[in-house]
Design a protein around this motif. Structure first.
Motif, PDB file in Angstrom:
ATOM      1  N   LEU A 117      93.773 150.249  44.871  1.00  0.00           N
ATOM      2  CA  LEU A 117      93.310 149.473  44.123  1.00  0.00           C
ATOM      3  C   LEU A 117      92.298 148.379  45.001  1.00  0.00           C
ATOM      4  CD1 LEU A 117      93.266 147.454  41.645  1.00  0.00           C
ATOM      5  CD2 LEU A 117      95.200 146.311  42.971  1.00  0.00           C
ATOM      6  N   LYS A 120      89.898 145.162  44.884  1.00  0.00           N
ATOM      7  CA  LYS A 120      89.562 144.090  44.272  1.00  0.00           C
ATOM      8  C   LYS A 120      88.713 143.115  45.128  1.00  0.00           C
ATOM      9  CE  LYS A 120      92.045 139.772  42.893  1.00  0.00           C
ATOM     10  NZ  LYS A 120      93.685 139.136  42.553  1.00  0.00           N
ATOM     11  N   TYR A 152      87.540 145.088  39.591  1.00  0.00           N
ATOM     12  CA  TYR A 152      88.659 145.771  40.062  1.00  0.00           C
ATOM     13  C   TYR A 152      88.085 147.315  39.980  1.00  0.00           C
ATOM     14  CZ  TYR A 152      91.804 141.971  39.315  1.00  0.00           C
ATOM     15  OH  TYR A 152      92.750 140.969  39.413  1.00  0.00           O
ATOM     16  N   HIS A 172      90.338 150.547  39.792  1.00  0.00           N
ATOM     17  CA  HIS A 172      91.760 151.191  40.076  1.00  0.00           C
ATOM     18  C   HIS A 172      91.721 152.564  39.001  1.00  0.00           C
ATOM     19  CE1 HIS A 172      96.127 150.130  39.350  1.00  0.00           C
ATOM     20  NE2 HIS A 172      96.047 150.845  40.424  1.00  0.00           N
ATOM     21  N   ASP A 189      97.027 140.375  39.553  1.00  0.00           N
ATOM     22  CA  ASP A 189      95.986 141.308  39.211  1.00  0.00           C
ATOM     23  C   ASP A 189      96.033 141.301  38.002  1.00  0.00           C
ATOM     24  OD1 ASP A 189      95.276 142.251  41.765  1.00  0.00           O
ATOM     25  OD2 ASP A 189      97.101 143.554  41.826  1.00  0.00           O
TER      26      ASP A 189
END
Length: 316
Positions: A71, A73, A99, A101, A236
């Motif tokens: 992940l 961010k 993001y 992911h 998140d």
């Protein structure tokens, strides 16, 4: 416990007040004339954590399983005061979050309108009003905040919060306040939370800084360098769609993390701050909500993992 962006904003606000960075004159002067002006502040940070196995359950039934990528961010935030009079102030803010992911299961897919299917672009805007009264001779801070969150595909969610915080003690050595935080149309399951802000200067080097559920032990190496250790909340939050008939077509993915570990801060001249932190990220809530609805439609079970975060802040 699940949390939203607005909850983190309010805990951050209380934390900075406990640190003394935005302490208003009503807290420190016997007969203050007006509330302090909040400077224009810009924050930019990037964080990452490795991926791992995950599975999704709905009402105890396993809907999907697979492996999640790392992940990544990236977030940019800005806030400042737009109006002030007497003991009342209005602040506005905005944010952009990116993001990257990937969940590689067969049925869960991301929006595909010409964007990278593993990328999420989220925009937020908030407005808050803060005023001070006196209760039992002590400063009482009242704050109302509204927040709207968009994805790169349009409007998604709004939320609001009301805070009352009574400052029982506020000196250079000790800050202590108690209050309550109420949330409206947020993804939290509990609408009210107690608030405690506490700051104790033990020595010129050591300070305890606490706004539950955040706790930091700080050590000032120099006037510009500080080390700290403790725990804090991070969130998140982005949007997915699914082909599985057991799940809604569009869902809001929200994961609440408790970050535990050390951090380092360096203050440069002209209001510039650098911060780096690392440690363990413990996932305490990982849920799928129906879009524009607070009902939990499923739970994503993803293991806790180490994380790293680097950021800068500029005050004007």
């Amino acid at each position: 416990m699940n949390n939203s962006y607005i909850l983190v904003c309010l805990f951050t606000f209380a934390t900075t007040m406990a640190k003394g960075e935005t302490r208003d004159s009503i807290l420190t002067e016997p007969q203050p004339k007006e509330i302090a002006l909040k400077p224009l502040t810009i924050d930019a940070d990037i964080s990452a954590r490795p991926g791992g196995d995950y599975h999704i359950k709905r009402h105890g039934e396993k809907v999907e399983e697979g492996r999640a990528s790392a992940l990544l961010k990236t977030q940019l935030k800005a806030s400042g005061t737009v109006w002030r009079k007497g003991f009342t102030r209005i602040d506005v803010g905005g944010s952009y979050t990116y993001y990257h992911h990937e969940l590689d299961g067969r049925d869960l897919r991301l929006y595909g309108y010409g964007y990278d299917r593993h990328s999420h672009h989220t925009f937020g805007a908030n407005i808050s009003a803060t005023t001070y009264l006196r209760l039992f001779g002590k400063p009482l801070m009242l704050n109302a905040m509204g927040n709207t969150t968009f994805s790169n595909h349009g409007y998604e969610r709004w939320s609001a919060a009301l805070t009352a915080l009574l400052m029982l003690k506020n000196t250079k050595e000790t800050v202590f306040g108690v209050g309550v935080l109420g949330l409206v149309h947020s993804s939290v399951r509990i609408p009210f939370y107690p608030m405690i802000t506490y700051r104790q200067v033990l020595s010129p080097q050591w300070t305890i800084n606490c706004v539950m559920p955040r706790f930091q032990m700080e050590y000032n190496l120099t006037p510009r360098d500080m080390f700290s250790a403790g725990f804090s909340i991070d969130v998140d939050n982005y949007f997915l769609e699914t082909d599985d008939e057991r799940l809604p077509e569009r869902v809001n993915y929200c994961r609440t993390n408790v970050n535990i570990g050390p951090a380092y801060e360096h203050r440069f001249p002209y209001g510039l701050l650098f911060r780096a932190e690392a440690g363990a990220q413990w996932v305490v809530a990982d849920r799928l909500y129906k879009n524009r609805n607070n009902h939990v439609e499923g739970r994503i079970h993803e293991k806790s993992a180490p994380y790293i975060k680097i950021g800068i802040q500029k005050k004007f």
